[in-house]
Design an enzyme around this catalytic site. Sequence first.
Site, PDB file in Angstrom:
ATOM      1  N   LYS A 121      19.414   1.209 -25.729  1.00 33.81           N
ATOM      2  CA  LYS A 121      19.104   2.530 -24.977  1.00 33.81           C
ATOM      3  C   LYS A 121      18.307   3.608 -25.598  1.00 33.81           C
ATOM      4  O   LYS A 121      18.405   3.747 -26.941  1.00 33.81           O
ATOM      5  CB  LYS A 121      20.275   3.126 -24.351  1.00 33.81           C
TER       6      LYS A 121
ATOM      7  N   GLY B 185      18.880   9.628  -5.841  1.00 34.94           N
ATOM      8  CA  GLY B 185      17.803   8.927  -6.700  1.00 34.94           C
ATOM      9  C   GLY B 185      17.405   7.394  -6.366  1.00 34.94           C
ATOM     10  O   GLY B 185      17.804   6.855  -5.207  1.00 34.94           O
ATOM     11  N   ASN B 186      17.141   6.752  -7.045  1.00 40.72           N
ATOM     12  CA  ASN B 186      16.412   5.381  -6.990  1.00 40.72           C
ATOM     13  C   ASN B 186      17.516   4.380  -6.804  1.00 40.72           C
ATOM     14  O   ASN B 186      17.708   3.905  -5.729  1.00 40.72           O
ATOM     15  CB  ASN B 186      15.817   4.670  -8.300  1.00 40.72           C
TER      16      ASN B 186
ATOM     17  N   GLY C 135      24.617  11.517  -5.612  1.00 40.65           N
ATOM     18  CA  GLY C 135      23.062  11.089  -6.087  1.00 40.65           C
ATOM     19  C   GLY C 135      22.257  10.672  -4.938  1.00 40.65           C
ATOM     20  O   GLY C 135      22.735  10.109  -3.908  1.00 40.65           O
TER      21      GLY C 135
HETATM   22  P1  NAD Z   1      17.567   9.226 -10.455  1.00 39.40           P
HETATM   23  O1  NAD Z   1      16.830  10.097 -11.518  1.00 39.40           O
HETATM   24  O2  NAD Z   1      16.475   8.446  -9.863  1.00 39.40           O
HETATM   25  O3  NAD Z   1      18.504   9.838  -9.538  1.00 39.40           O
HETATM   26  C1  NAD Z   1      19.460  10.716  -9.884  1.00 39.40           C
HETATM   27  C2  NAD Z   1      19.974  11.393  -8.730  1.00 39.40           C
HETATM   28  O4  NAD Z   1      21.208  12.085  -9.124  1.00 39.40           O
HETATM   29  C3  NAD Z   1      19.027  12.446  -8.061  1.00 39.40           C
HETATM   30  O5  NAD Z   1      19.096  12.338  -6.821  1.00 39.40           O
HETATM   31  C4  NAD Z   1      19.568  13.747  -8.610  1.00 39.40           C
HETATM   32  O6  NAD Z   1      19.371  14.757  -7.679  1.00 39.40           O
HETATM   33  C5  NAD Z   1      21.133  13.183  -8.640  1.00 39.40           C
HETATM   34  N1  NAD Z   1      22.033  14.082  -9.464  1.00 39.40           N
HETATM   35  C6  NAD Z   1      21.775  14.666 -10.675  1.00 39.40           C
HETATM   36  N2  NAD Z   1      22.716  15.691 -11.113  1.00 39.40           N
HETATM   37  C7  NAD Z   1      23.587  15.765  -9.989  1.00 39.40           C
HETATM   38  C8  NAD Z   1      24.952  16.291  -9.907  1.00 39.40           C
HETATM   39  N3  NAD Z   1      25.417  16.921 -10.854  1.00 39.40           N
HETATM   40  N4  NAD Z   1      25.423  16.027  -8.679  1.00 39.40           N
HETATM   41  C9  NAD Z   1      24.964  15.238  -7.523  1.00 39.40           C
HETATM   42  N5  NAD Z   1      23.743  14.561  -7.768  1.00 39.40           N
HETATM   43  C10 NAD Z   1      23.196  14.784  -8.997  1.00 39.40           C
HETATM   44  O7  NAD Z   1      18.471   8.158 -11.210  1.00 39.40           O
HETATM   45  P2  NAD Z   1      18.728   6.823 -11.040  1.00 39.40           P
HETATM   46  O8  NAD Z   1      17.787   5.736 -11.496  1.00 39.40           O
HETATM   47  O9  NAD Z   1      18.898   6.546  -9.521  1.00 39.40           O
HETATM   48  O10 NAD Z   1      20.061   6.475 -11.796  1.00 39.40           O
HETATM   49  C11 NAD Z   1      21.496   6.998 -11.553  1.00 39.40           C
HETATM   50  C12 NAD Z   1      22.463   6.501 -12.393  1.00 39.40           C
HETATM   51  O11 NAD Z   1      22.331   4.939 -12.073  1.00 39.40           O
HETATM   52  C13 NAD Z   1      22.224   6.853 -13.692  1.00 39.40           C
HETATM   53  O12 NAD Z   1      23.622   7.017 -14.354  1.00 39.40           O
HETATM   54  C14 NAD Z   1      21.747   5.563 -14.475  1.00 39.40           C
HETATM   55  O13 NAD Z   1      21.994   5.853 -15.793  1.00 39.40           O
HETATM   56  C15 NAD Z   1      22.254   4.547 -13.543  1.00 39.40           C
HETATM   57  N6  NAD Z   1      21.345   3.507 -13.755  1.00 39.40           N
HETATM   58  C16 NAD Z   1      20.320   3.361 -13.150  1.00 39.40           C
HETATM   59  C17 NAD Z   1      19.619   2.177 -13.118  1.00 39.40           C
HETATM   60  C18 NAD Z   1      17.902   2.000 -12.446  1.00 39.40           C
HETATM   61  O14 NAD Z   1      17.618   0.953 -12.505  1.00 39.40           O
HETATM   62  N7  NAD Z   1      17.509   3.129 -11.783  1.00 39.40           N
HETATM   63  C19 NAD Z   1      20.051   1.012 -13.361  1.00 39.40           C
HETATM   64  C20 NAD Z   1      21.438   0.953 -14.176  1.00 39.40           C
HETATM   65  C21 NAD Z   1      22.133   2.362 -14.058  1.00 39.40           C
END
Ligand code: NAD
Length: 428
Positions: free
Chosen positions: A107, A221-222, A219
Site C-alpha cells: 500500500k 464514492g466509488n 460513503g
Molecule cells: P472514494 O474516495 O471514492 O469515496 C469515499 C467516500 O467516503 C466519499 O463519498 C466521501 O464523501 C465519503 N466519506 C469520507 N469521509 C466520510 C465520513 N466521515 N463520513 C461519511 N462519508 C465519508 O473512496 P472509495 O474508493 O469508494 O473507497 C472507500 C473505502 O473502500 C476505503 O476504505 C477504501 O480503502 C476501500 N476500498 C476501495 C477500493 C476501490 O477499489 N476503490 C477497494 C478496496 C477497498
Amino acid sequence: MADKSFNAFAMAQQQFDRVAGMLDLDEGARDLLRNPDREFHFNISVRMDDGSMKIFRGFRVQHNDARGPCKGGIRFHPQETVDTVRALATWMTWKCAVVDIPLGGGKGGVICDPHHLSMREQEAICRGWVRQVASNVGPVQDVPAPDVMTNGQHMLWMMDEYEQIHRGHFPGMITGKPLGMGGSEGRTEATGYGAIYTLREALNRKGIDVKQTTASFQGFGNVAQFAIELYHKLGGKTVCVSSWDQADQTSYSFVRESGIDLDELRSFADRFGGIDKDKAKAAGYEVLDGGAWIEQDVDILLPCALENQVNAETAKMISDRVSFLCEGANGPTTPEADEILAEKGIYVVPDFLCNAGGVTCSYFEQVQCNMNYFWPKDEVLERLDTIMTKAFHAVADLAESQDVHMRDAAYMIAIQRVAEACRLRGRV
Ligand code: NAD
C-alpha cells in the site's frame, strides 16, 4: 483517519495475533507476518502553481510478497499516516490470499489534499512518487493501483514516469488505468459489485430474499455507488447514504424512507463522492448528521468510507433489525465492536473478503495486459463473480464447521495460505 487515537496497524496486528493463536502458528511465521517486509518513506518536492516549493510526505509499504508481487493502492489524504498504510498493506496480503490470487500485499500514500491541488500539482506528486520508488515497484515487484482520492489519470501519470525511467512499455506496473490505455472493463464497478456478490451469497445462505431487504451505506464514492447500483439491480432498497461535506468539514447522512434514487444522488455528488446537501434537501431527502447512517432501522449496513467507523461507541447504536454488516471499506470495524456485533448476532462479511473485488479485477487487468488482449465487461464481471462467490463460501463453510466468526474464518484461510508460501520458500 480523523481519530488520532485510533491506530489501524495496531488493530491489524491485534486481528492477526488472535487468529495466529487460534491456528497455533509457529513463532517465526508470527514474527514475519505481523510486520511488513519493507517500507519506503520519502519526500516529494513540488513546485506549486504560485511558484512556491512544497514538500509532500510519501510512503510505500510492502507487507509480504511470498505468493506474488505486492499489490495495493495509493491514497492521497491529508490525514494519511504510515501506520494506516502499514495496516492497509497487511490487509492486502490477506485479501489476495483469501480470494486465492497470486499476489502479495502492499500500500502507498501521500499526505496531501487533492481538493486544494491543481491537476498540474497532482501530476507532479504522482511523478515524484514514482521517481522515489522506481527501483522498488513494477510488474514483478509491486503493483500500485488507485485508492482513496486517486484515479486512472493519476495511474497513467505514474506509469508514464516509470516507463520513461525504465525505457520501455510496462503496462503491468500499475492497475486501474483508463480503458484503452491498458485498463480493464469492469474495474470501476469491481469493488462495489464484488461486495454485493458476497452479500447476495450471505443472504442466500440465510434464505433471505434480497428484494425484501433495506440498506444503509456510509460513503458515496466509488465503492458505495457501484455497490448500491448492483444492490438495486438485485431488488434491494437503499434508504440512507452518508458522505463528507468538504465545505462544512463534516459528514451528513441523506435519508429517504421510500428509497434513494441513485442517479439523482449521483447528479448531486462531486468527483470525490461528496453530496451537495442543499440539492439533496431540495429533492426531498432528509439531511441528518453524518453518524445517522449507522442508526437506521434497516436489514443491512454497508460501511464504504473509512476505517474505525463501527467502534465500541457506534456499534451500540445499531438497530436490532440489522442482521448483516458488509464491509466495503478497509478496517471499518474495531475488535471491540466485533464483540458487540457478535452479541447482536449480526452476520459480518469482513472487509478483506467483501471488498476484494477491486484487487481481483486489478489482477485481471494485469493478466489482460500480459496477453495484450482485453475481455468484454460481461466476461470480466462473470469471472469476478466466480472468484468472489467461491471465496465467500469457503470462508462461510469454515466459519460454520469450526464455529468461528466470519472474520476469524477469513483470516484463518488467508494466514494459512501465506504462511505456507513463506514456509515453502524457506522464509520461516
Ligand atoms: P472514494 O474516495 O471514492 O469515496 C469515499 C467516500 O467516503 C466519499 O463519498 C466521501 O464523501 C465519503 N466519506 C469520507 N469521509 C466520510 C465520513 N466521515 N463520513 C461519511 N462519508 C465519508 O473512496 P472509495 O474508493 O469508494 O473507497 C472507500 C473505502 O473502500 C476505503 O476504505 C477504501 O480503502 C476501500 N476500498 C476501495 C477500493 C476501490 O477499489 N476503490 C477497494 C478496496 C477497498
